[in-house]
Design an enzyme around this catalytic site. Structure first.
Site, PDB file in Angstrom:
ATOM      1  N   GLY A 147       0.800  -1.225   0.000  1.00 29.10           N
ATOM      2  CA  GLY A 147       0.000   0.000   0.000  1.00 29.10           C
ATOM      3  C   GLY A 147       0.826   1.264   0.000  1.00 29.10           C
ATOM      4  O   GLY A 147       0.349   2.333   0.369  1.00 29.10           O
ATOM      5  N   SER A 148       2.104   1.185  -0.422  1.00 33.66           N
ATOM      6  CA  SER A 148       2.916   2.418  -0.399  1.00 33.66           C
ATOM      7  C   SER A 148       2.377   3.446  -1.390  1.00 33.66           C
ATOM      8  O   SER A 148       2.403   4.644  -1.125  1.00 33.66           O
ATOM      9  CB  SER A 148       4.391   2.103  -0.686  1.00 33.66           C
ATOM     10  OG  SER A 148       4.551   1.601  -1.989  1.00 33.66           O
ATOM     11  N   ASN A 149       1.844   2.987  -2.507  1.00 33.59           N
ATOM     12  CA  ASN A 149       1.209   3.945  -3.430  1.00 33.59           C
ATOM     13  C   ASN A 149      -0.071   4.503  -2.807  1.00 33.59           C
ATOM     14  O   ASN A 149      -0.353   5.696  -2.913  1.00 33.59           O
ATOM     15  CB  ASN A 149       0.865   3.266  -4.761  1.00 33.59           C
ATOM     16  CG  ASN A 149       2.054   3.223  -5.691  1.00 33.59           C
ATOM     17  OD1 ASN A 149       2.399   4.214  -6.314  1.00 33.59           O
ATOM     18  ND2 ASN A 149       2.701   2.088  -5.767  1.00 33.59           N
TER      19      ASN A 149
ATOM     20  N   LEU B  71      -4.362  -7.149  -7.369  1.00 33.81           N
ATOM     21  CA  LEU B  71      -3.928  -8.270  -8.197  1.00 33.81           C
ATOM     22  C   LEU B  71      -5.061  -9.097  -8.806  1.00 33.81           C
ATOM     23  O   LEU B  71      -4.813 -10.011  -9.572  1.00 33.81           O
ATOM     24  CB  LEU B  71      -2.973  -9.174  -7.400  1.00 33.81           C
ATOM     25  CG  LEU B  71      -1.670  -8.457  -6.985  1.00 33.81           C
ATOM     26  CD1 LEU B  71      -0.722  -9.413  -6.296  1.00 33.81           C
ATOM     27  CD2 LEU B  71      -0.985  -7.827  -8.195  1.00 33.81           C
TER      28      LEU B  71
ATOM     29  N   GLU C 112       6.437   6.005  -9.717  1.00 36.11           N
ATOM     30  CA  GLU C 112       5.042   5.808  -9.283  1.00 36.11           C
ATOM     31  C   GLU C 112       4.664   6.871  -8.277  1.00 36.11           C
ATOM     32  O   GLU C 112       3.658   7.552  -8.413  1.00 36.11           O
ATOM     33  CB  GLU C 112       4.863   4.427  -8.638  1.00 36.11           C
ATOM     34  CG  GLU C 112       5.035   3.297  -9.599  1.00 36.11           C
ATOM     35  CD  GLU C 112       5.089   1.946  -8.906  1.00 36.11           C
ATOM     36  OE1 GLU C 112       5.086   1.883  -7.661  1.00 36.11           O
ATOM     37  OE2 GLU C 112       5.108   0.948  -9.631  1.00 36.11           O
TER      38      GLU C 112
ATOM     39  N   ASP D 129      -4.364  -5.082 -17.999  1.00 38.65           N
ATOM     40  CA  ASP D 129      -3.339  -4.132 -18.470  1.00 38.65           C
ATOM     41  C   ASP D 129      -3.555  -3.732 -19.931  1.00 38.65           C
ATOM     42  O   ASP D 129      -2.603  -3.640 -20.703  1.00 38.65           O
ATOM     43  CB  ASP D 129      -1.941  -4.768 -18.330  1.00 38.65           C
ATOM     44  CG  ASP D 129      -1.618  -5.034 -16.876  1.00 38.65           C
ATOM     45  OD1 ASP D 129      -0.863  -5.978 -16.625  1.00 38.65           O
ATOM     46  OD2 ASP D 129      -2.152  -4.307 -16.020  1.00 38.65           O
TER      47      ASP D 129
ATOM     48  N   HIS E 248       0.785   0.357 -13.842  1.00 41.76           N
ATOM     49  CA  HIS E 248       1.536  -0.874 -14.090  1.00 41.76           C
ATOM     50  C   HIS E 248       3.024  -0.524 -14.084  1.00 41.76           C
ATOM     51  O   HIS E 248       3.421   0.451 -14.745  1.00 41.76           O
ATOM     52  CB  HIS E 248       1.112  -1.484 -15.431  1.00 41.76           C
ATOM     53  CG  HIS E 248       1.791  -2.781 -15.705  1.00 41.76           C
ATOM     54  ND1 HIS E 248       1.459  -3.934 -15.037  1.00 41.76           N
ATOM     55  CD2 HIS E 248       2.822  -3.101 -16.530  1.00 41.76           C
ATOM     56  CE1 HIS E 248       2.241  -4.926 -15.465  1.00 41.76           C
ATOM     57  NE2 HIS E 248       3.076  -4.435 -16.360  1.00 41.76           N
TER      58      HIS E 248
HETATM   59  C1  GRF Z   1       3.371  -1.145  -7.566  1.00 41.36           C
HETATM   60  O1  GRF Z   1       4.587  -1.608  -8.079  1.00 41.36           O
HETATM   61  C2  GRF Z   1       2.438  -0.885  -8.707  1.00 41.36           C
HETATM   62  O2  GRF Z   1       3.084  -0.476  -9.891  1.00 41.36           O
HETATM   63  C3  GRF Z   1       1.843  -2.241  -8.940  1.00 41.36           C
HETATM   64  O3  GRF Z   1       1.707  -2.817  -7.661  1.00 41.36           O
HETATM   65  C4  GRF Z   1       2.671  -2.235  -6.786  1.00 41.36           C
HETATM   66  C5  GRF Z   1       1.960  -1.676  -5.603  1.00 41.36           C
HETATM   67  O4  GRF Z   1       2.881  -1.475  -4.595  1.00 41.36           O
HETATM   68  N1  GRF Z   1       0.591  -2.123  -9.627  1.00 41.36           N
HETATM   69  P1  GRF Z   1       2.317  -0.846  -3.203  1.00 41.36           P
HETATM   70  O5  GRF Z   1       1.379  -1.871  -2.590  1.00 41.36           O
HETATM   71  O6  GRF Z   1       1.619   0.427  -3.548  1.00 41.36           O
HETATM   72  O7  GRF Z   1       3.545  -0.630  -2.365  1.00 41.36           O
END
Ligand code: GRF
Length: 196
Positions: A12-14, A85, A174, A145, A104
């Site tokens: 969940g870092s994004n 996923l 990202e 995708d 992606h």
């Molecule tokens: C990221 O690499 C994103 O590109 C892919 O899944 C990953 C998510 O990472 N779709 P996080 O859970 O946000 O750390």
């Protein structure tokens, strides 16, 4: 207020950066974090940020209405996949035309599709001897995708790079671009070709 539901399966870092980007935003907010994996890191991030969470049940997600009813009931206007996923069921794609974004960690259309996520993507990029990789932010349609590309950013792959160092470079892209591209897509929805 435009309400976003962020879908994530992992760390969940994004998601954390997207929530932070819209904190205090006048017209957009992250109202829900949707997850398919009990105990995923993203759930504790949502908890810390005070964002409600929704844990998906597989049967209901794929056999039912894809949780469209629940999302509409909560007033969700826009879906953002940040490391989610599972494939988005057609019911959900149809309910949110031009309103589902995915990121992606490669330059689609290469290195995409089922099973291409995380380190598998970076391994494939290195194995192919690519000189660059990057991120693709695209609208989601019924195929993995595959939807219309909204934004791409690239970074060089240098000799000696490993999947881990490539992942780090891609992740920096990202974090830099995803929140602002989401904001632009919501504020100025681009015209989508073959919109249903
Ligand atoms: C990221 O690499 C994103 O590109 C892919 O899944 C990953 C998510 O990472 N779709 P996080 O859970 O946000 O750390």
């Amino acid at each position: 207020m435009k309400q976003i539901a962020v879908f994530a399966s992992g760390t969940g870092s994004n998601t954390a950066r997207i929530i932070g980007h819209f904190r205090g935003h006048p017209t957009i907010k992250v109202s829900l974090v949707v997850c398919n994996k009990p105990g995923a890191g993203v759930l504790s991030i949502a908890g810390k940020e005070g964002v409600p969470t929704l844990l998906l049940e597989k049967e209901a997600f794929f056999r039912g209405d894809g949780y469209v009813g629940e999302l509409k009931e909560r007033g969700i206007d826009f879906l953002v996949l940040a490391g989610f996923l599972w494939k988005v069921p057609a019911a959900l794609v149809k309910a949110y035309p031009g309103k589902i974004l995915n990121i992606h960690p490669a330059l689609l259309p290469k290195y995409g599709g089922k099973g291409m996520y995380g380190r598998y993507v970076h391994e494939a990029v290195i194995a192919a001897g690519e000189l660059e990789t990057g991120i693709t932010i695209h609208f989601v349609d019924e195929l993995y995708d595959h939807g219309q590309v909204l934004f791409q950013a690239s970074v060089t792959v240098e000799p000696g790079d490993t999947p881990a160092t490539v992942a780090q470079k891609v992740q920096r892209l990202e974090y830099t671009y995803f929140p602002e591209i989401i904001e632009k897509a919501i504020d100025h929805p681009p015209h989508l070709q073959n919109q249903r």
